[in-house]
Design a protein around this motif. Sequence first.
Motif, PDB file in Angstrom:
ATOM      1  N   SER A 214     -33.908  -7.853  79.255  1.00 44.25           N
ATOM      2  CA  SER A 214     -33.765  -8.574  77.987  1.00 44.25           C
ATOM      3  C   SER A 214     -32.459  -9.355  77.998  1.00 44.25           C
ATOM      4  CB  SER A 214     -33.745  -7.586  76.822  1.00 44.25           C
ATOM      5  OG  SER A 214     -34.913  -6.803  76.831  1.00 44.25           O
ATOM      6  N   ARG A 215     -32.525 -10.598  77.547  1.00 39.96           N
ATOM      7  CA  ARG A 215     -31.290 -11.377  77.474  1.00 39.96           C
ATOM      8  C   ARG A 215     -30.448 -10.927  76.290  1.00 39.96           C
ATOM      9  NH1 ARG A 215     -32.847 -12.392  81.897  1.00 39.96           N
ATOM     10  NH2 ARG A 215     -32.583 -14.385  82.981  1.00 39.96           N
ATOM     11  N   TRP A 216     -31.110 -10.351  75.287  1.00 41.64           N
ATOM     12  CA  TRP A 216     -30.447  -9.933  74.052  1.00 41.64           C
ATOM     13  C   TRP A 216     -31.005  -8.565  73.698  1.00 41.64           C
ATOM     14  CZ3 TRP A 216     -30.709  -8.909  68.738  1.00 41.64           C
ATOM     15  CH2 TRP A 216     -29.544  -9.222  68.007  1.00 41.64           C
ATOM     16  N   SER A 217     -30.132  -7.632  73.530  1.00 43.63           N
ATOM     17  CA  SER A 217     -30.594  -6.262  73.354  1.00 43.63           C
ATOM     18  C   SER A 217     -29.623  -5.507  72.455  1.00 43.63           C
ATOM     19  CB  SER A 217     -30.665  -5.593  74.739  1.00 43.63           C
ATOM     20  OG  SER A 217     -31.158  -4.276  74.646  1.00 43.63           O
TER      21      SER A 217
ATOM     22  N   ALA B 242     -15.829   0.029  69.022  1.00 46.30           N
ATOM     23  CA  ALA B 242     -16.469  -1.073  69.740  1.00 46.30           C
ATOM     24  C   ALA B 242     -16.577  -2.328  68.887  1.00 46.30           C
ATOM     25  CB  ALA B 242     -17.852  -0.645  70.217  1.00 46.30           C
ATOM     26  N   THR B 243     -16.387  -2.215  67.573  1.00 46.42           N
ATOM     27  CA  THR B 243     -16.459  -3.414  66.730  1.00 46.42           C
ATOM     28  C   THR B 243     -15.071  -3.971  66.434  1.00 46.42           C
ATOM     29  OG1 THR B 243     -16.433  -2.143  64.650  1.00 46.42           O
ATOM     30  CG2 THR B 243     -18.587  -2.613  65.619  1.00 46.42           C
ATOM     31  N   SER B 244     -14.031  -3.330  66.941  1.00 42.97           N
ATOM     32  CA  SER B 244     -12.685  -3.905  66.742  1.00 42.97           C
ATOM     33  C   SER B 244     -12.525  -5.067  67.721  1.00 42.97           C
ATOM     34  CB  SER B 244     -11.601  -2.845  66.946  1.00 42.97           C
ATOM     35  OG  SER B 244     -11.499  -2.472  68.306  1.00 42.97           O
ATOM     36  N   VAL B 245     -11.733  -6.043  67.315  1.00 45.33           N
ATOM     37  CA  VAL B 245     -11.698  -7.306  68.044  1.00 45.33           C
ATOM     38  C   VAL B 245     -10.313  -7.543  68.625  1.00 45.33           C
ATOM     39  CG1 VAL B 245     -11.995  -9.797  67.818  1.00 45.33           C
ATOM     40  CG2 VAL B 245     -13.503  -8.249  66.575  1.00 45.33           C
TER      41      VAL B 245
ATOM     42  N   TYR C  20     -35.663   3.693  61.793  1.00 48.43           N
ATOM     43  CA  TYR C  20     -34.856   2.941  62.763  1.00 48.43           C
ATOM     44  C   TYR C  20     -34.142   1.780  62.080  1.00 48.43           C
ATOM     45  CZ  TYR C  20     -36.955   4.984  66.994  1.00 48.43           C
ATOM     46  OH  TYR C  20     -37.354   5.819  68.005  1.00 48.43           O
ATOM     47  N   PHE C  21     -32.891   1.576  62.407  1.00 50.10           N
ATOM     48  CA  PHE C  21     -32.215   0.326  62.033  1.00 50.10           C
ATOM     49  C   PHE C  21     -31.116   0.054  63.046  1.00 50.10           C
ATOM     50  CE2 PHE C  21     -28.072   1.440  60.052  1.00 50.10           C
ATOM     51  CZ  PHE C  21     -28.196   2.818  59.954  1.00 50.10           C
ATOM     52  N   PRO C  22     -30.694  -1.209  63.163  1.00 52.15           N
ATOM     53  CA  PRO C  22     -29.738  -1.572  64.222  1.00 52.15           C
ATOM     54  C   PRO C  22     -28.440  -0.772  64.073  1.00 52.15           C
ATOM     55  CG  PRO C  22     -30.670  -3.536  63.215  1.00 52.15           C
ATOM     56  CD  PRO C  22     -31.110  -2.376  62.370  1.00 52.15           C
ATOM     57  N   GLU C  23     -27.945  -0.236  65.168  1.00 54.23           N
ATOM     58  CA  GLU C  23     -26.715   0.566  65.165  1.00 54.23           C
ATOM     59  C   GLU C  23     -25.524  -0.336  64.794  1.00 54.23           C
ATOM     60  OE1 GLU C  23     -24.206   2.505  64.815  1.00 54.23           O
ATOM     61  OE2 GLU C  23     -25.029   4.065  66.108  1.00 54.23           O
ATOM     62  N   PRO C  24     -24.944  -0.133  63.592  1.00 51.62           N
ATOM     63  CA  PRO C  24     -23.884  -1.038  63.165  1.00 51.62           C
ATOM     64  C   PRO C  24     -22.528  -0.736  63.802  1.00 51.62           C
ATOM     65  CG  PRO C  24     -24.355   0.566  61.429  1.00 51.62           C
ATOM     66  CD  PRO C  24     -25.301   0.860  62.557  1.00 51.62           C
ATOM     67  N   ASP C  25     -22.406   0.362  64.522  1.00 55.90           N
ATOM     68  CA  ASP C  25     -21.129   0.684  65.152  1.00 55.90           C
ATOM     69  C   ASP C  25     -20.929  -0.036  66.481  1.00 55.90           C
ATOM     70  OD1 ASP C  25     -20.002   2.312  63.215  1.00 55.90           O
ATOM     71  OD2 ASP C  25     -21.090   4.087  63.900  1.00 55.90           O
ATOM     72  N   MET C  26     -21.965  -0.767  66.904  1.00 54.94           N
ATOM     73  CA  MET C  26     -21.815  -1.513  68.156  1.00 54.94           C
ATOM     74  C   MET C  26     -22.346  -2.919  67.989  1.00 54.94           C
ATOM     75  SD  MET C  26     -22.861   1.233  71.025  1.00 54.94           S
ATOM     76  CE  MET C  26     -23.626   2.407  69.953  1.00 54.94           C
ATOM     77  N   VAL C  27     -21.776  -3.844  68.726  1.00 54.20           N
ATOM     78  CA  VAL C  27     -22.277  -5.211  68.675  1.00 54.20           C
ATOM     79  C   VAL C  27     -23.439  -5.332  69.666  1.00 54.20           C
ATOM     80  CG1 VAL C  27     -20.167  -6.300  67.864  1.00 54.20           C
ATOM     81  CG2 VAL C  27     -20.449  -5.881  70.285  1.00 54.20           C
TER      82      VAL C  27
END
Lengths: 515, 493
Positions: A82-85, B240-243, A308-315
């Motif tokens: 996947s290019r975006w994951s 991981a969200t700190s910039v 399920y929802f997108p993990e907000p602690d990671m980009v």
Amino acid sequence: MSKDRLTTVLESWEAVIGLEIHTELTSLNTKMFCGCPVQFGGESNTRVCPVCLGMPGALPVPNESAVEATILAGLALDCRISRWSQFHRKNYFYPDMPKDYQISQYDLPFCVGGGVNVEIDGDGCAQRLDRAAVGADPDGTYTTRIGITRIHLEEDTGKMVHVGGSEGRIAGATHSLVDFNRAGTALMELVSEPEIRTPEEARRFAQKVRLVFLTLGVSDCNMEEGSMRVDANVSLRRRGDIEFGVKAEVKNMNSFKALHDALAYEILRQGDVLDAGGTIDQETRHWDAGKKRTSSLRSKEYAHDYRYFPEPDMVPFTFDDEYIDRLRARLPELPDARGSRYMAEYGLPKHDAAVLSGDLELGDYFEQVVEGVGVPLARAAANLVLGDFSAYLNAAGSTPTDADVGPRKLARLIQLVDDGTISGKQAKEVFAEMVATGEKPRQIIDRLGMRQVSDSGAIEEVVDRVLASNAAQVAEYRAGKHGLLGFFVGAVMREMGGQANPAVVNEILHARLDA
Amino acid sequence: MTHDLSTLTAGRIRDGIAAGDFTATDMAESALARIAALEGDVHAFNEVTAGLALDAAARVDDLAAAGEPLPPLAGVPVAFKDNMNLRGTNTSCSSLILESYSSVYDCTAVRRMLDAGAVPVGKCNMDEFAFGSSTENSAFGPTHNPWDLDRVPGGSSGGSAAAVSAGMAVLALGSDTGGSIRQPGALTGTVAMKPTYGRVSRYGVVAFASSLDQIGPFSKTVEECALTLNVICGKDPMDATSVDMPMQDLAATMRDGVEGLRVGVVRDLMALEGCDPRVRACTMDAVEVLAGLGAEVGEVDLPSCMYGMPAYYIIGPAEASSNLARFDGIRYGHRAEGAEDVMDLYLRSRAEGFGPESIRRIMLGTYALSAGYYDAYYGQAQKVRTLIIRDFEKAFCDYDVLVTPTSPTVAFKIGEKSSDPVSMYLSDVYTIPVNLAGIPAVSVPCGLVDGLPVGLHLMGRHFDEATLMRTAYSYEKAAALDMRPPLASALGV
């Protein structure tokens, strides 16, 4: 018996099987989202930190090596990357899960699509009743491609220990303990397409996936210790039907044999239920290797909505071509390519190439032997590795890496046969001595006085003596009974204590008798 | 010897210790004395950390005695919202479920404050898990506004705001998910800042809504706000969200003035019906001050921000419902007695441990994420969020700073809104869009209405805290307001 019954059930019902293979990335030094070490066992709750214990305020930081390992696995298994994951949270409550949600992947896994070719030979072919339709050879051997739906990354849970009940099961337990050492270990989940039709195909597929992961070096794939866990979804449908039947999920198979046997059992069970006009419950079943049966998990089941929802602690992750190409360049030679190379470069027969490339350690060992003897002797190397060496491994319960006889010694032995120092027959004896004493082949040959005689003068002398004392047979031979050549060879060899070079003996006999 | 901390700034304290005018221990004792005098009325703290404060002060005094250079916050008494982990303290989040929870590690922002020489005097009261705008939703009772003890200090970081306002601490940290720093800042007459999302590590602050939470400072002056921000910002390997984005020396750049700065008054938000006209007027007076200083003032609309409130009350509770799942009675925190099985243990522990607003938000969020509702709620809210970000991007093409009031009203009476959650939620109507967009904003005191403080809300571009500090500092200097509450100035210690 059960095999016959299996065939009978499979005559009217077709099995539809899909596997979920969870693999702990044991090659990583640290867990998925924190710096705790990854290691099997250890005193309970010692390999933990605020992050993997889900303490208030702690945050996950993704392990880059785990992401790379998953993408390597995807590339090795022909998946699209996947290019975006991104990671998602899978929400449910359970005491072995510190945050009461698991960081996993949902609709945007790292790897999608893909598949592997699985070769089925031997007894297992019989399970596939329509094997002719999938292009089986006359001996039943066939190759089938099993599709892979996705490979994603998630974190493992801790382990529950139930105390006071029987066999550590929850039933009857007075209380439960949790060990979080495993919590947060990177876990790669591979989901196959429901394209597996027999227990044997399931076993071969799982073995092939394991071999690829071992080749990549991402995990030790130890099913007994649980670093590789295979769950199977299985349902039956009437032959010719297109709709899938109701499936059961079978868990707790901690060997490939268990996977095969659990599926065979489950097919029989479902077949019996359906033949009796019953229906299959969609449920999770537990394989009991001791009792050789599956049973419904009695733990109270709640209808799960994982929210399920997108993990907000990671980009989210973005992978560009350059990144993917860089990883692709790191791929080692994969099992299929290795087997093809053995056939093309070393001239090995298909079966030999398949066996050697189908076992990572044995293949590595074989290649070290070839390195010692040179490519022209690769076939001889394969014969010895697959023959006497493998027999010894089986008998000793050893692995190529742990074997007492190293590849350099084995290479030397092959060379000593090739240069005529000893005969192939003598080589077998020398190998047995190598195993028994650990000596080098040359030492053994010297000790046993086991030189092969190639000196034609010495052999001629014996040949003449043998022919002289067997005049009747010589006459018969000359009258056309050429089958007697073996008799003369045997007599000469006996006379020389088995040390004569058979090629030279043959040559001299021909010269004398055919003159 | 004790000193009146309501008049001392962080910079003055550090310089005074370096010059030998007083010691860090004097400062710690002054703070503890003021807490002893005022805490009974204000209830800003869940825990006063006298031991930690005196130890930290002694270390600063040792440094000073050795003639070592002093770090930027040396000897400055600081307070932390009780959702930030600090070893040696409990981190209760003002909830019964974590009442006895003892921190096992330090929050990064807290650690950075302490490494900069700050002296921790206590952990501040808050709305339970930061759910609220009045600090009434604390399991341990409300905090009272130092300006009028019958009124709320705002929330959820009300304890931190009240502590700084009353001079019980010189600086405090709060967390802001939808306005929880800026709104109490406005209601207590303090400078209160929410940095750009990612500027300050969230590691160690108990999460409410991970995609919105951000730690920021309370102070009496803009200069101290700038100083504190410089201390706590920066990439943290634990978040991981700190910039990793360089930050200017804000205390230096804030002096550059606002000549030519383009200031946009957000017309449609200013016109909202619930906004007290006197608050609106106070805000416009502040804008006039900026114009007088050479700023170019115009008007702009942010139409999508009207939907910020409903979007926020989907996204916030959704993330919170997941973040608060870990409080289950298994590993730490409150565990109910007499549970029959594990599910019963979860149900009872959580029912006993969480207060009504927490339960309301967990239920809202759980519902919003449920199968079949996800697209209609969470998915839709994320779309609104995108529209709000676009609104801001467009506005920032024409303006450098956007202006609204921080809160539509001044501090309200304790109990006045607690039976009506929706009217309480409206307290954050101006602050919420900022969190949804992830941009920085600061509230600066801009006057009094009925003897109660009003906050000027300045919003800036992503990572452009420097322009906000420059604007706030210019205004503060020109307006020269005395924002000490009567209670604090009357104390005389």
